[in-house]
Design an enzyme around this catalytic site. Structure first.
Site, PDB file in Angstrom:
ATOM      1  N   ASP A  66      -0.173  -3.703   6.187  1.00 37.79           N
ATOM      2  CA  ASP A  66      -0.914  -3.416   7.360  1.00 37.79           C
ATOM      3  C   ASP A  66      -2.144  -3.787   7.335  1.00 37.79           C
ATOM      4  OD1 ASP A  66       1.336  -2.263   7.905  1.00 37.79           O
ATOM      5  OD2 ASP A  66       0.752  -0.051   7.602  1.00 37.79           O
ATOM      6  N   HIS A  80       1.098   3.876   2.052  1.00 38.02           N
ATOM      7  CA  HIS A  80       1.874   4.665   2.982  1.00 38.02           C
ATOM      8  C   HIS A  80       3.336   4.681   2.979  1.00 38.02           C
ATOM      9  CE1 HIS A  80      -1.929   4.127   5.705  1.00 38.02           C
ATOM     10  NE2 HIS A  80      -2.110   5.044   4.859  1.00 38.02           N
ATOM     11  N   HIS A 125      -7.788  -0.970   5.479  1.00 38.62           N
ATOM     12  CA  HIS A 125      -6.478   0.073   6.252  1.00 38.62           C
ATOM     13  C   HIS A 125      -6.419   1.099   5.160  1.00 38.62           C
ATOM     14  CE1 HIS A 125      -2.873   1.209   7.972  1.00 38.62           C
ATOM     15  NE2 HIS A 125      -2.435   1.183   6.953  1.00 38.62           N
ATOM     16  N   HIS A 163       0.839  -1.298  -0.156  1.00 35.93           N
ATOM     17  CA  HIS A 163       0.086  -0.115   0.131  1.00 35.93           C
ATOM     18  C   HIS A 163       0.986   1.244   0.101  1.00 35.93           C
ATOM     19  CE1 HIS A 163       0.743  -0.561   4.322  1.00 35.93           C
ATOM     20  NE2 HIS A 163       0.439   0.540   4.543  1.00 35.93           N
ATOM     21  N   HIS A 222       4.318  -4.994  10.055  1.00 39.26           N
ATOM     22  CA  HIS A 222       5.150  -4.350  11.187  1.00 39.26           C
ATOM     23  C   HIS A 222       5.256  -5.498  12.463  1.00 39.26           C
ATOM     24  CE1 HIS A 222       4.713   0.133  10.384  1.00 39.26           C
ATOM     25  NE2 HIS A 222       3.604  -0.404   9.768  1.00 39.26           N
ATOM     26  N   ASP A 238       5.689   4.598   5.230  1.00 40.96           N
ATOM     27  CA  ASP A 238       6.830   3.441   5.940  1.00 40.96           C
ATOM     28  C   ASP A 238       6.704   2.155   5.081  1.00 40.96           C
ATOM     29  OD1 ASP A 238       3.852   3.395   6.814  1.00 40.96           O
ATOM     30  OD2 ASP A 238       4.521   1.838   8.080  1.00 40.96           O
ATOM     31  N   HIS A 239       6.073   2.093   4.025  1.00 38.41           N
ATOM     32  CA  HIS A 239       6.159   0.705   3.119  1.00 38.41           C
ATOM     33  C   HIS A 239       6.568   1.139   1.863  1.00 38.41           C
ATOM     34  CE1 HIS A 239       3.648  -1.260   6.037  1.00 38.41           C
ATOM     35  NE2 HIS A 239       3.275  -0.107   6.462  1.00 38.41           N
TER      36      HIS A 239
HETATM   37 FE    FE Z   1       2.589   0.695   8.339  1.00 33.00          FE
HETATM   38 ZN    ZN Z   2      -0.046   1.548   6.547  1.00 27.50          ZN
END
Ligand code: FE
Ligand code: ZN
Length: 263
Positions: free
Chosen positions: A135, A61, A118, A59, A174, A63-64
């Site tokens: 996530d 975001h 999400h 996805h 995560h 942090d990915h």
């Molecule tokens: Fe994340």
């Molecule tokens: Zn995420």
């Protein structure tokens, strides 16, 4: 046909993210899953003598996907996969996927599962006896609702990820398992499988090891978000339930309870 064991390297990134490197066990080529940032991925590639040939994003975001640009700059051109609706949000996305699409990367075959909730463009990649869940599904938990509704995320978990073969190895985005297990234990105090998993994960984490992977069977036995039809889970959220009382309503109430939980 003899079972091939895929190569799987867990790459801790940022504070609690995991990127993954995966390819055929007998080759040096790998796909990178969810590169949060470039440096730990580059170090892991160097350390294992591996060469990236594709990037799979669950996805949009940051942090990915924060490592996508610099990794394509360094190793590219590399095909970048993600959901069609994330074009413009996943950097360099040039292989847009729809639910059910298949792809081959580093000698392994993957099928994209659209698992909105999400985010609306959330994907899981399933194949080779394992699944990358981003996530959407975590160890003993699930992602927060940022873009989708509880109904959407419930359907993604119950009808798509929860129906994969029980032995499927689950690699989430995560390391949240320990805190998720605390909430899960508050929900289902009498679940013996949950108590056993809590002990096993505590041992792994105190040794500095990742809690991943679990299996779909582990999650079905211990993850309250996959257990909303269990009487104990329903009882936990009973005070929050209004007139709508189906499994999706229990799921929505459970997700709201987790958002507020400080355990
Ligand atoms: Fe994340
Ligand atoms: Zn995420």
């Amino acid at each position: 046909m003899a079972a091939r064991v895929p190569r799987l390297v867990v790459v801790p990134c940022l504070r609690d993210n995991y990127a993954y490197l995966t390819g055929r066990g007998d080759a040096r080529e790998v796909a990178i899953v969810d590169p949060s940032e470039p440096d730990p991925v580059v170090r892991a590639l160097d350390e294992h003598g591996l060469r990236p040939v594709a990037i799979l994003c669950t996805h949009h975001h940051y942090d990915h996907v924060g490592g996508v640009e610099p990794l394509v700059e360094r190793y590219g051109p590399l095909p970048v996969y993600g959901h069609r609706s994330d074009a413009g949000r996943v950097p360099r996305l040039d292989h847009p996927l729809d639910h059910g699409d298949e792809l081959e990367a580093a000698g392994l075959r993957w099928r994209a599962l659209h698992v909105p909730g999400h985010t609306l463009g959330a994907l899981a990649y399933v194949g080779e006896g394992l699944v990358f869940t981003g996530d959407t599904l975590f160890g003993a938990g699930c992602g927060r609702l940022f873009e989708g509704t509880a109904e959407l995320l419930y359907a993604s978990l119950a009808e798509r990820l929860g129906r994969l073969p029980g032995a499927t190895l689950v690699y989430p985005g995560h390391e949240y398992t320990e805190s998720n297990l605390r909430f899960a234990s508050a929900v289902e105090a009498d679940n013996a499988a949950l108590a056993a998993r809590t002990r096993a994960v505590a041992a792994l984490r105190s040794a500095g090891a990742p809690s991943v992977p679990s299996t779909i069977a582990d999650e079905l036995a211990t993850n309250p978000f996959l257990r909303v039809t269990e009487p104990a889970v329903r009882a936990f959220v009973e005070p929050r339930l209004g007139a709508t009382r189906g499994p999706a309503a229990v799921f929505a109430a459970l997700r709201a309870a987790k958002d507020e939980y400080r355990g």
